[in-house]
Design a protein around this motif. Structure first.
Motif, PDB file in Angstrom:
ATOM      1  N   VAL A   1       0.848  -1.196   0.000  1.00 31.06           N
ATOM      2  CA  VAL A   1       0.000   0.000   0.000  1.00 31.06           C
ATOM      3  C   VAL A   1       0.879   1.239   0.000  1.00 31.06           C
ATOM      4  O   VAL A   1       1.877   1.315   0.728  1.00 31.06           O
ATOM      5  N   THR A   2       0.519   2.220  -0.813  1.00 32.04           N
ATOM      6  CA  THR A   2       1.214   3.493  -0.854  1.00 32.04           C
ATOM      7  C   THR A   2       0.201   4.568  -1.230  1.00 32.04           C
ATOM      8  O   THR A   2      -1.005   4.325  -1.185  1.00 32.04           O
ATOM      9  N   ASN A   3       0.689   5.757  -1.570  1.00 32.80           N
ATOM     10  CA  ASN A   3      -0.193   6.836  -2.011  1.00 32.80           C
ATOM     11  C   ASN A   3      -0.361   6.828  -3.522  1.00 32.80           C
ATOM     12  O   ASN A   3       0.571   6.490  -4.269  1.00 32.80           O
ATOM     13  N   HIS A   4      -1.539   7.239  -3.979  1.00 29.42           N
ATOM     14  CA  HIS A   4      -1.769   7.426  -5.409  1.00 29.42           C
ATOM     15  C   HIS A   4      -0.769   8.413  -5.994  1.00 29.42           C
ATOM     16  O   HIS A   4      -0.216   8.187  -7.074  1.00 29.42           O
ATOM     17  N   HIS A   5      -0.528   9.524  -5.293  1.00 29.21           N
ATOM     18  CA  HIS A   5       0.336  10.552  -5.881  1.00 29.21           C
ATOM     19  C   HIS A   5       1.802  10.119  -5.970  1.00 29.21           C
ATOM     20  O   HIS A   5       2.578  10.703  -6.719  1.00 29.21           O
ATOM     21  N   VAL A   6       2.190   9.075  -5.236  1.00 30.63           N
ATOM     22  CA  VAL A   6       3.559   8.562  -5.331  1.00 30.63           C
ATOM     23  C   VAL A   6       3.778   7.810  -6.639  1.00 30.63           C
ATOM     24  O   VAL A   6       4.829   7.919  -7.270  1.00 30.63           O
TER      25      VAL A   6
ATOM     26  N   SER B   1      -8.986   8.917  -2.700  1.00 30.46           N
ATOM     27  CA  SER B   1      -8.555   8.601  -1.336  1.00 30.46           C
ATOM     28  C   SER B   1      -7.037   8.698  -1.224  1.00 30.46           C
ATOM     29  O   SER B   1      -6.482   8.509  -0.141  1.00 30.46           O
ATOM     30  N   ASP B   2      -6.374   9.013  -2.330  1.00 32.63           N
ATOM     31  CA  ASP B   2      -4.905   9.063  -2.431  1.00 32.63           C
ATOM     32  C   ASP B   2      -4.270   7.757  -1.977  1.00 32.63           C
ATOM     33  O   ASP B   2      -3.237   7.743  -1.320  1.00 32.63           O
ATOM     34  N   LEU B   3      -4.890   6.643  -2.359  1.00 31.77           N
ATOM     35  CA  LEU B   3      -4.340   5.328  -2.049  1.00 31.77           C
ATOM     36  C   LEU B   3      -4.050   4.572  -3.333  1.00 31.77           C
ATOM     37  O   LEU B   3      -4.733   4.752  -4.348  1.00 31.77           O
TER      38      LEU B   3
ATOM     39  N   SER C   1      -9.519   3.068   8.418  1.00 28.11           N
ATOM     40  CA  SER C   1     -10.872   2.679   8.020  1.00 28.11           C
ATOM     41  C   SER C   1     -11.065   2.844   6.515  1.00 28.11           C
ATOM     42  O   SER C   1     -11.742   2.027   5.868  1.00 28.11           O
ATOM     43  N   THR C   2     -10.465   3.890   5.944  1.00 28.29           N
ATOM     44  CA  THR C   2     -10.530   4.085   4.493  1.00 28.29           C
ATOM     45  C   THR C   2      -9.688   3.035   3.776  1.00 28.29           C
ATOM     46  O   THR C   2     -10.092   2.491   2.745  1.00 28.29           O
ATOM     47  N   VAL C   3      -8.503   2.744   4.323  1.00 27.64           N
ATOM     48  CA  VAL C   3      -7.648   1.700   3.755  1.00 27.64           C
ATOM     49  C   VAL C   3      -8.392   0.368   3.705  1.00 27.64           C
ATOM     50  O   VAL C   3      -8.347  -0.350   2.699  1.00 27.64           O
ATOM     51  N   ALA C   4      -9.096   0.039   4.790  1.00 29.90           N
ATOM     52  CA  ALA C   4      -9.799  -1.245   4.874  1.00 29.90           C
ATOM     53  C   ALA C   4     -10.898  -1.365   3.830  1.00 29.90           C
ATOM     54  O   ALA C   4     -11.215  -2.478   3.377  1.00 29.90           O
ATOM     55  N   ARG C   5     -11.500  -0.250   3.428  1.00 29.73           N
ATOM     56  CA  ARG C   5     -12.544  -0.287   2.401  1.00 29.73           C
ATOM     57  C   ARG C   5     -11.958  -0.243   0.996  1.00 29.73           C
ATOM     58  O   ARG C   5     -12.398  -0.974   0.107  1.00 29.73           O
ATOM     59  N   VAL C   6     -10.993   0.633   0.784  1.00 27.50           N
ATOM     60  CA  VAL C   6     -10.532   0.919  -0.569  1.00 27.50           C
ATOM     61  C   VAL C   6      -9.549  -0.128  -1.080  1.00 27.50           C
ATOM     62  O   VAL C   6      -9.643  -0.581  -2.230  1.00 27.50           O
TER      63      VAL C   6
END
Length: 409
Positions: free
Chosen positions: A128-133, A161-163, A281-286
């Motif tokens: 897992v990392t950021n979308h913008h990375v 979500s920038d994930l 919580s966002t990580v767990a969904r996305v």
């Protein structure tokens, strides 16, 4: 403080702060290669095998002496021992035809463009990392704690979500994923620990506290409005360029957030004490959706809105002094289907345009609503297809309206 939020979904942001204090800019924190301490090099093929990480770690829990250390120090040492092997540094090459950020230095065709951090999510090699990375990446190299490198493939990415999720082409032995914690149980004042690669300094640990909860970050704008990332964690644990995508942890070594942005003064760039992390919580969904489908569908309400407080109500003669005033309703949106009404009169408030005369949302599923950011956070708990009940103030009385959330266009 008043915020004017343009919203067509769970993600909304725009804002103005008080007339005397400009709102700090929110900067993503990848590190340009020009700032990395090591020289750049062409990314080559991954080795067929990688050495087990546990046997080459500089740190060995069995030989660490805890004599003279206080309880918190011992906890942090044990946390680092458990977590740091699963935290990686990312070297990213992007398509040279893509638009680089303003002021980004020129790069050669085989040069690295950016660097960030990430962490192992599962035993299948998903990071897992950021979308913008990783946005626009043509090659992604993962660097482990012992210096070994391997290539990774992009699995899925979600700018709202920038994930993002990448997958290792070769998973070394001894690498265990980091567990997700319960970000919903966080409290302000709780210890927060960030591990990442600020300025390319790999596996750096910084410590602070949870400084705030329920913050909102700006997400990429669409042709029909601006969106935001709700329920964001604020921390004073030092986060700098290169920390993006790395984990924010509690003292149990659980991931409570993904470090994504910092607030800086105008013209600044480096950490000044306010960092932000996308909640677990966002990580767990996305993330599971990114792994299985390569994308995540966000629920969509389809309105623009403005927070109503006492001063706003007084200025425009409203009969209610809290809630969210609907400015416009997007045609064909869930709000339009449900019959919600937008504003009928244009006005200006604190230098910004507003639409007056629309419905005021005062509750969602019987939970009182006081601000646009709060409503965004409430909607974020739901999934596409869920039905919610909005309580609105219309014609000086409260009315309940069922709304079925659809996927954002």
């Amino acid at each position: 403080m008043h915020r004017l939020l343009i919203v067509f979904a769970i993600f909304i942001v725009a804002g103005c702060t008080s007339a005397n204090a400009p709102r700090p800019q929110l900067n993503e924190v990848p590190t340009p290669v020009s700032q990395l301490p090591r020289p750049t090099a062409t990314i080559g093929p991954s080795p067929t095998t990688l050495p087990p990480l546990a046997t080459v770690s500089t740190f060995d829990e069995a030989v660490i002496s805890t004599a003279g250390l206080n309880e918190i120090e011992q906890q942090l040492i044990a946390l680092y021992q458990r977590a740091h092997l699963a935290v990686v540094s990312l070297d990213v090459v992007v398509d040279q035809s893509a638009n680089l950020p303003p002021g980004h230095p020129p790069v050669s065709p085989d040069g690295l463009v950016g660097q960030g951090s990430g962490f192992l999510f599962d035993t299948q090699g998903h990071i897992v990392t950021n979308h913008h990375v990783v946005a626009g990446a043509t090659n992604i190299q993962v660097r482990f704690a012992n210096g070994a490198t391997v290539l990774a493939d992009l699995v899925g990415s979600d700018p709202d979500s920038d994930l993002a999720v990448i997958r290792l082409t070769n998973l070394p032995e001894g690498l265990e994923p980091l567990p997700l914690g319960d970000s919903g149980a966080l409290q302000v004042g709780q210890t927060a620990v960030a591990i990442g690669s600020p300025f390319g300094e790999q596996n750096t640990l910084t410590v602070g506290v949870i400084s705030g909860l329920g913050r909102t970050l700006r997400a990429p704008a669409r042709s029909f409005g601006s969106f935001s990332i709700p329920n964001v964690i604020q921390t004073d644990a030092a986060i700098n360029p290169g920390n993006s995508g790395g984990p924010l942890l509690n003292l149990r070594g659980e991931v409570i957030g993904v470090n994504t942005a910092i607030a800086v003064s105008l013209g600044g760039r480096d950490f000044e004490g306010v960092g932000y992390a996308v909640p677990a919580s966002t990580v767990a969904r996305v993330v599971p959706a990114l792994i299985s489908q390569g994308r995540y569908d966000h629920p969509w309400l389809g309105i623009s809105m403005t927070t109503v407080d006492t001063l706003f109500a007084q200025r425009f003669g409203l009969s209610i002094d809290r809630g969210v005033l609907i400015g416009a309703v997007q045609p064909g949106s869930p709000a339009a289907v449900a019959g919600l009404r937008g504003g009928t009169t244009s006005a200006t408030y604190r230098g910004l345009p507003v639409q007056i005369g629309g419905d005021v949302i005062i509750a969602c599923n019987d939970e009182a609503v006081f601000s646009s950011d709060q409503l965004v956070g409430i909607i974020d708990r739901f999934q596409v297809g869920d039905q919610i009940t909005l309580t609105i103030w219309r014609d000086n009385e409260s009315v309940t309206v069922p709304v079925t959330l659809a996927a954002r266009p």
